[in-house]
Design a protein around this motif. Structure first.
Motif, PDB file in Angstrom:
ATOM      1  N   SER A  38      30.400  27.302 -43.150  1.00  0.00           N
ATOM      2  CA  SER A  38      29.520  26.395 -42.417  1.00  0.00           C
ATOM      3  C   SER A  38      28.559  25.686 -43.364  1.00  0.00           C
ATOM      4  O   SER A  38      28.277  26.168 -44.470  1.00  0.00           O
ATOM      5  CB  SER A  38      28.725  27.173 -41.348  1.00  0.00           C
ATOM      6  N   VAL A  39      28.053  24.541 -42.894  1.00  0.00           N
ATOM      7  CA  VAL A  39      27.115  23.732 -43.679  1.00  0.00           C
ATOM      8  C   VAL A  39      25.718  23.854 -43.070  1.00  0.00           C
ATOM      9  O   VAL A  39      25.556  23.760 -41.848  1.00  0.00           O
ATOM     10  CB  VAL A  39      27.536  22.244 -43.679  1.00  0.00           C
ATOM     11  N   VAL A  50      26.700  25.275 -48.403  1.00  0.00           N
ATOM     12  CA  VAL A  50      27.858  25.767 -47.655  1.00  0.00           C
ATOM     13  C   VAL A  50      27.894  27.283 -47.798  1.00  0.00           C
ATOM     14  O   VAL A  50      27.845  27.818 -48.915  1.00  0.00           O
ATOM     15  CB  VAL A  50      29.168  25.165 -48.179  1.00  0.00           C
ATOM     16  N   VAL A  68      34.740  19.863 -47.088  1.00  0.00           N
ATOM     17  CA  VAL A  68      33.451  19.297 -46.679  1.00  0.00           C
ATOM     18  C   VAL A  68      33.290  17.939 -47.341  1.00  0.00           C
ATOM     19  O   VAL A  68      33.703  17.739 -48.485  1.00  0.00           O
ATOM     20  CB  VAL A  68      32.280  20.234 -47.074  1.00  0.00           C
TER      21      VAL A  68
END
Length: 214
Positions: free
Chosen positions: A209-210, A58, A177
């Motif tokens: 973001s992943v 992440v 997440v």
């Protein structure tokens, strides 16, 4: 003649005993490869599980502007599990991490309440203390592991970013997440602890973001 017969019988018995011993000593040697193969198979079967759980990262991306005022320019990031326990400390600016939290209690109060830096040993402080970022685009990465370096188990995790803008004025952003994690952009929630406008441009354009690894 009798002596010769005794000699022959004795030799035959000796040969039989030697053959028996050879068979017994051979048995462990033949079973050893099987045991080695079984343990190798177990290790091989556990490896993919670890790879699956640690195959993502992440990224916290943001723009940073250094403030010219006192009691500012402090920042920290960390990861919590669904119960609010910190599983990974991603670092804090050096002043706060090395004891500033005690001298100036307004500095990163949420991080302090969660991570409890007062319990850190000197080597743990060294591991998390970071210089104040330079002005410009910055990134912080969580590699999907806990503070011991082990991949986190499946579940829900919250990534936090905190910045002390000016004395008691704080900026906070967080996103959730779920592991196993799918690649994509996370929804980031942001808040300011005070209405004051001082140094509000210190941390802006925060995105999380992943990314899949491997």
């Amino acid at each position: 003649m009798i002596a010769q017969k005794k000699l022959i019988v004795g030799s035959a018995i000796a040969l039989l005993l030697l053959a028996g011993c050879g068979a017994q000593s051979a048995a462990p040697a033949s079973s050893a490869p099987g045991a080695s193969s079984a343990s190798s198979s177990a290790a091989a079967s556990s490896a993919p599980e670890a790879a699956v759980k640690g195959n993502f990262a992440v990224t916290i991306a943001f723009d940073y502007k250094r403030a010219d005022t006192a009691a500012s320019n402090q920042m920290a990031a960390w990861v919590e599990d669904k119960d609010g326990n910190v599983v990974r400390d991603l670092g804090a600016t050096r002043f706060t991490a090395t004891g500033g939290f005690a001298r100036r209690k307004e500095s990163l109060p949420l991080w302090v309440s969660k991570v409890h830096p007062e319990k850190f040993k000197s080597d743990e402080v060294d591991a998390i203390a970071q210089a104040t970022p330079s002005a410009g685009h910055q990134t912080i990465t969580w590699d999907g592991t806990d503070d011991k370096g082990a991949p986190v188990p499946d579940g829900t995790y919250t990534i936090w970013l905190e910045g002390t803008l000016y004395w008691t004025s704080d900026y906070r952003a967080h996103a959730t997440v779920t592991v196993p994690a799918a690649e994509g952009t996370l929804d980031v929630a942001e808040e300011y602890t005070e209405e004051a406008s001082e140094n509000r441009d210190m941390i802006t354009n925060v995105k999380m973001s992943v990314q899949k690894k491997g």
